[in-house]
Scaffold this active site. Structure first.
Site, PDB file in Angstrom:
ATOM      1  N   ARG A 108     -21.124  -3.722  -2.916  1.00  0.00           N
ATOM      2  CA  ARG A 108     -22.203  -4.703  -3.027  1.00  0.00           C
ATOM      3  C   ARG A 108     -23.513  -3.926  -2.976  1.00  0.00           C
ATOM      4  NH1 ARG A 108     -23.342 -10.262  -1.664  1.00  0.00           N
ATOM      5  NH2 ARG A 108     -25.465 -10.522  -0.912  1.00  0.00           N
ATOM      6  N   HIS A 135     -22.366 -11.339 -10.181  1.00  0.00           N
ATOM      7  CA  HIS A 135     -21.820 -11.713  -8.867  1.00  0.00           C
ATOM      8  C   HIS A 135     -20.523 -12.503  -9.093  1.00  0.00           C
ATOM      9  CE1 HIS A 135     -21.589 -12.373  -4.714  1.00  0.00           C
ATOM     10  NE2 HIS A 135     -22.569 -13.227  -4.513  1.00  0.00           N
ATOM     11  N   GLN A 138     -18.540 -14.821  -6.433  1.00  0.00           N
ATOM     12  CA  GLN A 138     -19.195 -16.105  -6.141  1.00  0.00           C
ATOM     13  C   GLN A 138     -18.772 -17.172  -7.153  1.00  0.00           C
ATOM     14  OE1 GLN A 138     -21.471 -17.085  -3.558  1.00  0.00           O
ATOM     15  NE2 GLN A 138     -20.933 -19.068  -4.450  1.00  0.00           N
ATOM     16  N   ASP A 230     -30.481 -21.154  -6.973  1.00  0.00           N
ATOM     17  CA  ASP A 230     -30.436 -19.922  -6.180  1.00  0.00           C
ATOM     18  C   ASP A 230     -31.864 -19.630  -5.729  1.00  0.00           C
ATOM     19  OD1 ASP A 230     -29.607 -17.547  -5.021  1.00  0.00           O
ATOM     20  OD2 ASP A 230     -29.441 -16.449  -6.920  1.00  0.00           O
ATOM     21  N   CYS A 271     -25.392 -20.691  -3.859  1.00  0.00           N
ATOM     22  CA  CYS A 271     -24.609 -19.542  -3.393  1.00  0.00           C
ATOM     23  C   CYS A 271     -24.978 -19.116  -1.968  1.00  0.00           C
ATOM     24  CB  CYS A 271     -24.740 -18.376  -4.361  1.00  0.00           C
ATOM     25  SG  CYS A 271     -26.440 -17.917  -4.745  1.00  0.00           S
TER      26      CYS A 271
END
Length: 316
Positions: A108, A135, A138, A230, A271
């Site tokens: 990450r 990502h 997710q 987001d 998220c």
């Protein structure tokens, strides 16, 4: 598993077919049901997993740690000050060292090229826990949450509101278009995704019988089954926060925007972590329409599924 994913990397959903994504969701669902019954797996017994984190995390780190423990593996957290990744030692050399000591590697961080290099040189499965571009874990959690709630995916109408060119917008566009979900981004033109990616996803959508729409107009939320947002300034972009707030205020997910869908059944996803009062109001975040904590929990089940499918000796 109906398809064999053993030894595969998990870098972006571009690399996975709708059938393979469905298999991961099915496995995640099974693992979730098993965990609720107190049944844990043993498919990664004796495996050692390296967790490389340039960026801090709540959900990604905890999901990988618990997922490893539930399946009998040992997770080893390696933060940015714990190893020399890309500093005193090249990414390629780090990958070759870790690949000889660990059975799987999660990364990450910032540059997508880093996780690609790890995958190329490690010789063991590498999983993308987030980069500046994508990502993918997710998205699996989002898809599982939607499938649990609605009972199906194909034909749902999904709207992403806000920063349309960040890693979440990119990854959602890939995942939704592959799975036959009608996908719309509403954002100011300066924050639209790269045209090359839009065209690629329109190709996926055409195969799946769905659509990809990019718009500046908030009226495009009409008919949405899901509204997603987001943070307005991604990690590493904090200096742009004031500019983004001014630019994205019209795209805030609030009661008025939810009402514009014309549906009482529209759900809200994020998220996390959320900056309440910016991209979403407290009212919507805490409303019955919000499935954000189901979604957060599903990070664990879907990440576990990815590890089991690509590394586990059995389905557990």
């Amino acid at each position: 598993m109906a398809v064999n994913l053993k030894g595969r990397n998990f870098i972006t959903l571009k690399d996975f077919s709708p059938e393979e994504i469905t298999c991961l969701l099915d496995l995640a669902e099974k693992k979730k049901q098993d965990k609720k019954k107190g049944i844990l797996g043993h498919s990664m017994q004796g495996k050692n997993i390296a967790l490389l984190f340039e960026k801090p995390s709540t959900r990604t780190r905890c999901a990988f740690v618990v997922g490893c423990n539930d399946e009998g593996a040992h997770p080893e957290y390696l933060g940015k000050d714990d190893i020399q990744l890309g500093h005193k030692e090249s990414v390629e050399d780090t990958a070759r060292v870790l690949g000889r000591m660990f059975d799987g590697i999660e990364f990450r961080g910032f540059k997508h090229s880093t996780v690609e290099a790890l995958a190329k040189y490690a010789g063991v499965p590498v999983w993308n826990g987030l980069t500046d571009e994508y990502h993918p874990t997710q998205i699996l959690a989002d898809l599982l949450t939607m499938r649990e709630h609605f009972g199906y995916l194909k034909g749902l109408n999904f709207v992403y509101a806000g920063d349309g060119r960040n890693n979440m917008a990119n990854s959602l566009m890939i995942g939704m278009s592959k799975m036959g979900v009608n996908f719309t981004i509403i954002a100011p033109k300066v924050l639209w995704p790269a045209e090359e990616l839009v065209e690629l996803c329109r190709g996926y959508a055409a195969e799946a019988g769905s659509t990809v729409t990019i718009s500046e107009d908030t009226d495009a939320v009409a008919g949405a089954d899901v509204i997603y947002t987001d943070v307005w300034a991604s990690m590493g972009e904090e200096a742009k926060t004031a500019e983004r707030i001014a630019l994205l205020r019209p795209y805030q997910v609030n009661a008025a925007l939810m009402k514009k869908t014309g549906k009482d059944s529209t759900v809200f996803l994020h998220c996390l972590p959320a900056v309440k009062g910016n991209e979403v109001t407290e009212e919507v975040f805490e409303s019955p329409a919000s499935l954000v904590f189901d979604e957060a929990e599903n990070r664990m089940h879907t990440i576990k599924a990815v590890m089991v499918a690509t590394l586990g000796e059995t389905d557990g």
